[in-house]
Design a protein around this motif. Structure first.
Motif, PDB file in Angstrom:
ATOM      1  N   ILE A 163       0.409  -1.036  -0.154  1.00  0.00           N
ATOM      2  CA  ILE A 163       0.082   0.228  -0.336  1.00  0.00           C
ATOM      3  C   ILE A 163       0.849   1.326   0.316  1.00  0.00           C
ATOM      4  N   ALA A 164       2.095   1.401   0.915  1.00  0.00           N
ATOM      5  CA  ALA A 164       2.576   2.018   0.573  1.00  0.00           C
ATOM      6  C   ALA A 164       3.564   2.642  -0.342  1.00  0.00           C
ATOM      7  N   VAL A 165       3.965   1.805  -1.321  1.00  0.00           N
ATOM      8  CA  VAL A 165       4.727   2.298  -2.706  1.00  0.00           C
ATOM      9  C   VAL A 165       3.162   2.580  -3.409  1.00  0.00           C
ATOM     10  N   ALA A 166       2.136   1.818  -3.302  1.00  0.00           N
ATOM     11  CA  ALA A 166       1.422   2.119  -4.784  1.00  0.00           C
ATOM     12  C   ALA A 166       0.936   3.683  -4.572  1.00  0.00           C
ATOM     13  N   ALA A 167       0.569   3.626  -2.629  1.00  0.00           N
ATOM     14  CA  ALA A 167       0.321   5.603  -2.761  1.00  0.00           C
ATOM     15  C   ALA A 167       1.569   6.292  -3.333  1.00  0.00           C
ATOM     16  N   LEU A 168       2.339   5.861  -3.354  1.00  0.00           N
ATOM     17  CA  LEU A 168       3.904   6.317  -3.599  1.00  0.00           C
ATOM     18  C   LEU A 168       3.826   6.969  -4.922  1.00  0.00           C
ATOM     19  N   ALA A 169       3.674   5.270  -5.397  1.00  0.00           N
ATOM     20  CA  ALA A 169       3.129   5.996  -6.709  1.00  0.00           C
ATOM     21  C   ALA A 169       1.813   7.137  -7.185  1.00  0.00           C
ATOM     22  N   ALA A 170       1.092   7.051  -6.863  1.00  0.00           N
ATOM     23  CA  ALA A 170      -0.295   7.635  -7.506  1.00  0.00           C
ATOM     24  C   ALA A 170      -0.316   8.860  -6.542  1.00  0.00           C
ATOM     25  N   ILE A 171       1.109   9.521  -5.762  1.00  0.00           N
ATOM     26  CA  ILE A 171       1.116  10.552  -5.286  1.00  0.00           C
ATOM     27  C   ILE A 171       1.480  10.679  -6.825  1.00  0.00           C
ATOM     28  N   SER A 172       1.986  10.250  -6.880  1.00  0.00           N
ATOM     29  CA  SER A 172       3.168  11.434  -8.284  1.00  0.00           C
ATOM     30  C   SER A 172       2.540  11.379  -9.387  1.00  0.00           C
ATOM     31  N   TRP A 173       1.418  10.103  -9.795  1.00  0.00           N
ATOM     32  CA  TRP A 173       1.374  10.474 -10.847  1.00  0.00           C
ATOM     33  C   TRP A 173       0.177  11.320 -11.202  1.00  0.00           C
ATOM     34  N   PHE A 174      -0.555  11.160 -10.103  1.00  0.00           N
ATOM     35  CA  PHE A 174      -1.683  12.802  -9.687  1.00  0.00           C
ATOM     36  C   PHE A 174      -1.218  13.452  -9.017  1.00  0.00           C
TER      37      PHE A 174
END
Lengths: 133, 334
Positions: B12-23
């Protein structure tokens, strides 16, 4: 700090490796490459954005269709027809490999293998002998 | 935290990091934040953090000489000593260190213990960790060296050479690199090893999964942007060169997947000094590896020894001679 001499040597090596790109680029003002398109034509085979991002995909597709299927005609997104040929279509407009293809490819260390088989257009300024990078 | 919770929380932590930068880039348009500010901060944390950790370790005294050995120590001249397994001089230490750092020799010695019916315990060689580890580290090294094509202008010729060997098979356009496949394969295998071996799964913490997923995310986003989204390389290189010449130009028009990649790398290097990834520096500072096994031939003085106040027998006798004589205790000096 114990073994200060060895520790400091180690840290200096670490810093040198990590900051190498900064030192390397120091005093080398680099300008992004400028391409000489070499034509008055307003429109390439596809839109400029498409060509910039995906010309390699298009060329790959052309190669497969011509070499494997013997299909020579490409119909673009607006319905216009083109002869699928690097030497007869692309380089008719983009007549200088060194001033067009190579500028970006060298800047980005991209080594396409087009010219392993194809013959690059003759350079007007006797640059034709330059090997492909 | 149990194994499953560790895995999920790290994912979840890594997915959240990816999502933060993507959005952050794709929806809000924070190109400069993710393209310039965060990478600079991350690099500063990385450099200062690593130097801090090394200095911090170097301030800790090593009270004993504690090399771990698995070979014959140097003793009598007719007993053959093993300088690599039980180093008796600096060259032995350097040789052992070299094999450890470049070939991961201690992982090569990894064993597994299994209970068989009987019950009998059996020990056997287990080379998987070594194999996946060496695949992972060397492909990562090659990938980092290949990235120098974005960081340096003009591009050094060794980068050119590495890239052409790495793209030897010329599969697809753009070429799929051998090191990319090995890298993703190795990270996946390291992950599978961690979840399939019960003992390893039991001791796995979120920090173990986080580093794995973060690195996997970096690999996947990198391959996606090269082979699927085909980000604007010219824009990427212009941005990289502007960062490495300290003339940052606010980037524009680069696909968000690039910022996912860059942000995950930024997180990785900022996280590096405070995590188990510091084994990169720690391996050089391990007393069990970097000391020679010369306990018998050289005296090792504990650096934190304070000067001990001694009171010798002579001094004792001088002090109490009169009293000793009085009660009839024999004395050395009259």
């Amino acid at each position: 700090m114990y073994n200060a001499g060895k520790i400091i040597i180690g840290i200096v090596i670490f810093l040198a490796l990590i900051t190498a790109p900064f030192w390397y680029n120091l005093g080398r003002p680099s300008a992004p490459p400028k391409l000489e398109i070499g034509t008055q034509e307003k429109q390439c085979v596809e839109s400029k954005a498409f060509m910039q991002a995906k010309h390699m995909v298009l060329l790959d597709q052309w190669r497969d269709e011509v070499v494997r299927d013997g299909k020579r005609i490409y119909v673009n997104s607006t319905g216009k027809q083109f002869n699928m040929s690097l030497q007869n279509t692309c380089t008719k407009c983009h007549s200088s490999k060194t001033k067009f293809c190579d500028r970006c490819h060298t800047y980005l260390n991209v080594a396409p293998n087009c010219w392993d088989c194809h013959i690059a257009p003759k350079e007007q300024e006797k640059l034709a002998g330059r090997s492909d990078k | 935290m149990n194994a499953f919770a560790s895995l999920v929380s790290a994912l979840i932590a890594v997915a959240a990091l990816a999502a933060i930068s993507w959005f952050g880039v794709g929806a809000i348009g924070l190109d400069s934040v993710f393209g310039v500010i965060i990478p600079y901060i991350a690099l500063a944390i990385f450099i200062i953090g690593v130097v801090y950790r090394i200095v911090d370790w170097a301030r800790i005294p090593v009270p004993f000489r504690i090399p771990t050995t698995c070979g014959q120590a140097k003793s009598l001249p007719w007993i053959k000593a093993d300088n690599l397994e039980s180093p008796y001089n600096t060259w032995g230490v350097i040789g052992r260190m070299f094999l450890e750092v470049f070939l991961f020799r201690s992982l090569f010695r990894n064993t597994k213990a299994e209970l068989r019916e009987g019950p009998k315990i059996t020990y056997a060689s287990a080379k998987w960790l070594w194999l996946f580890g060496i695949m992972f580290h060397y492909s990562f090294l090659i990938i980092i060296l290949r990235h120098l094509r974005f960081f340096m202008e003009p591009i050094p010729s060794f980068v050119d050479a590495i890239t052409s060997v790495d793209g030897f098979f010329q599969i697809m356009v753009p070429t799929v690199f051998i090191s990319d496949i090995l890298f993703l394969g190795a990270v996946t295998l390291l992950f599978l090893r961690r979840v399939t071996l019960p003992q390893v799964r039991y001791i796995s913490l979120p920090a173990d999964y986080f580093a794995l997923f973060l690195i996997l995310g970096i690999g996947v986003s990198g391959i996606l942007m090269r082979n699927y989204f085909k980000v604007d390389l010219l824009g990427v290189k212009n941005l990289a060169i502007s960062l490495f010449t300290f003339h940052p130009v606010p980037p524009a028009g680069i696909h968000p997947i690039f910022y996912v990649h860059l942000f995950l790398v930024s997180v990785l290097i900022a996280y590096f000094p405070f995590s188990k990834l510091m084994h990169a520096g720690g391996v050089f500072l391990s007393p069990t590896r970097n000391l020679a096994n010369v306990n018998r031939s050289e005296r090792y003085v504990n650096p934190w020894n304070y000067p001990v106040k001694v009171h010798t027998y002579e001094e004792y006798e001088d002090e109490f001679r009169g009293k000793m004589k009085e009660v009839g205790i024999p004395v050395d000096k009259e």
